[in-house]
Design a protein around this motif. Structure first.
Motif, PDB file in Angstrom:
ATOM      1  N   GLU A 144       3.086  -3.858  -4.120  1.00  0.00           N
ATOM      2  CA  GLU A 144       3.022  -3.306  -2.772  1.00  0.00           C
ATOM      3  C   GLU A 144       2.175  -2.048  -2.753  1.00  0.00           C
ATOM      4  O   GLU A 144       2.266  -1.225  -3.661  1.00  0.00           O
ATOM      5  CB  GLU A 144       4.423  -2.938  -2.267  1.00  0.00           C
ATOM      6  CG  GLU A 144       5.323  -4.097  -1.999  1.00  0.00           C
ATOM      7  CD  GLU A 144       6.678  -3.664  -1.451  1.00  0.00           C
ATOM      8  OE1 GLU A 144       6.970  -2.442  -1.405  1.00  0.00           O
ATOM      9  OE2 GLU A 144       7.453  -4.547  -1.071  1.00  0.00           O
ATOM     10  N   THR A 145       1.388  -1.903  -1.696  1.00  0.00           N
ATOM     11  CA  THR A 145       0.604  -0.683  -1.510  1.00  0.00           C
ATOM     12  C   THR A 145       1.538   0.418  -1.010  1.00  0.00           C
ATOM     13  O   THR A 145       2.680   0.144  -0.609  1.00  0.00           O
ATOM     14  CB  THR A 145      -0.546  -0.935  -0.517  1.00  0.00           C
ATOM     15  OG1 THR A 145      -0.009  -1.442   0.699  1.00  0.00           O
ATOM     16  CG2 THR A 145      -1.559  -1.912  -1.089  1.00  0.00           C
ATOM     17  N   LEU A 164       0.547  -6.673  -1.568  1.00  0.00           N
ATOM     18  CA  LEU A 164      -0.841  -6.829  -1.987  1.00  0.00           C
ATOM     19  C   LEU A 164      -0.997  -8.101  -2.809  1.00  0.00           C
ATOM     20  O   LEU A 164      -1.965  -8.838  -2.652  1.00  0.00           O
ATOM     21  CB  LEU A 164      -1.266  -5.614  -2.824  1.00  0.00           C
ATOM     22  CG  LEU A 164      -2.621  -5.675  -3.501  1.00  0.00           C
ATOM     23  CD1 LEU A 164      -3.736  -5.709  -2.461  1.00  0.00           C
ATOM     24  CD2 LEU A 164      -2.795  -4.469  -4.423  1.00  0.00           C
ATOM     25  N   TYR A 205      -0.633   0.942  -5.951  1.00  0.00           N
ATOM     26  CA  TYR A 205       0.439  -0.029  -5.739  1.00  0.00           C
ATOM     27  C   TYR A 205       1.640   0.292  -6.615  1.00  0.00           C
ATOM     28  O   TYR A 205       1.546   1.017  -7.595  1.00  0.00           O
ATOM     29  CB  TYR A 205      -0.055  -1.462  -5.992  1.00  0.00           C
ATOM     30  CG  TYR A 205      -0.371  -1.751  -7.441  1.00  0.00           C
ATOM     31  CD1 TYR A 205       0.642  -2.059  -8.346  1.00  0.00           C
ATOM     32  CD2 TYR A 205      -1.684  -1.710  -7.910  1.00  0.00           C
ATOM     33  CE1 TYR A 205       0.354  -2.309  -9.675  1.00  0.00           C
ATOM     34  CE2 TYR A 205      -1.972  -1.968  -9.237  1.00  0.00           C
ATOM     35  CZ  TYR A 205      -0.951  -2.260 -10.109  1.00  0.00           C
ATOM     36  OH  TYR A 205      -1.237  -2.499 -11.421  1.00  0.00           O
TER      37      TYR A 205
END
Length: 160
Positions: free
Chosen positions: A143-144, A150, A117
């Motif tokens: 964020e992935t 996420l 991430y």
């Protein structure tokens, strides 16, 4: 403040430049040689919170998607480094990650790190109120690599 050699502005710069708040705190505790380590731990606090529409929207959660909330104090021994509320999408984690979050004192960032991430800062501000020590308030989306949210984290770093 025990984390800083200068002030909360230094911590703010470090957090804004990193993908992991836990890694920043870990490095600072080690650099200052603080007793209580060797790692940052999450003291999980009970939470029966239900995600509101604002949280669901920030995480792009579908109408039926279950969101989880983890309230923690990040600790170095007995020192409180920060308080955090972490809303996350359990379905985007592996079964082992979900188990570790439920059963251990590992911080979310440590558990989810293998997902690669990145931390997208939404707000970082110094709060100064009469009669209270200043503190740093941070909000970020994790964020992935595919750009999917996420987790949403809200963190408070005490200035006393």
């Amino acid at each position: 403040m025990f984390l800083l050699s200068d002030d909360l502005a230094s911590l703010r710069r470090d957090l804004d430049a990193a993908d992991s708040a836990t890694a920043v705190l870990q490095a600072r505790c080690e650099a200052f040689g603080l007793p209580g380590g060797p790692v940052v731990r999450a003291r999980v606090e009970p939470s029966d919170a239900v995600a509101d529409e604002a949280v669901r929207g920030r995480l792009k959660a579908s109408p039926g998607e279950v969101l989880a909330c983890r309230r923690v104090r990040l600790m170095w021994g007995d020192l409180i480094l920060s308080r955090a509320v972490n809303w996350y999408r359990p379905e985007r984690l592996t079964a082992d990650m979900r188990r570790r979050l439920a059963e251990t004192d590992e911080p979310f960032g440590v558990v989810a790190r293998p997902l690669g991430y990145r931390r997208v800062r939404r707000e970082t501000r110094l709060v100064e109120a009469a009669g209270r020590a200043p503190f740093l308030h941070c909000r970020a989306i994790l964020e992935t690599p595919d750009g999917e949210p996420l987790a949403l984290v809200e963190e408070v770093y005490p200035g006393d």
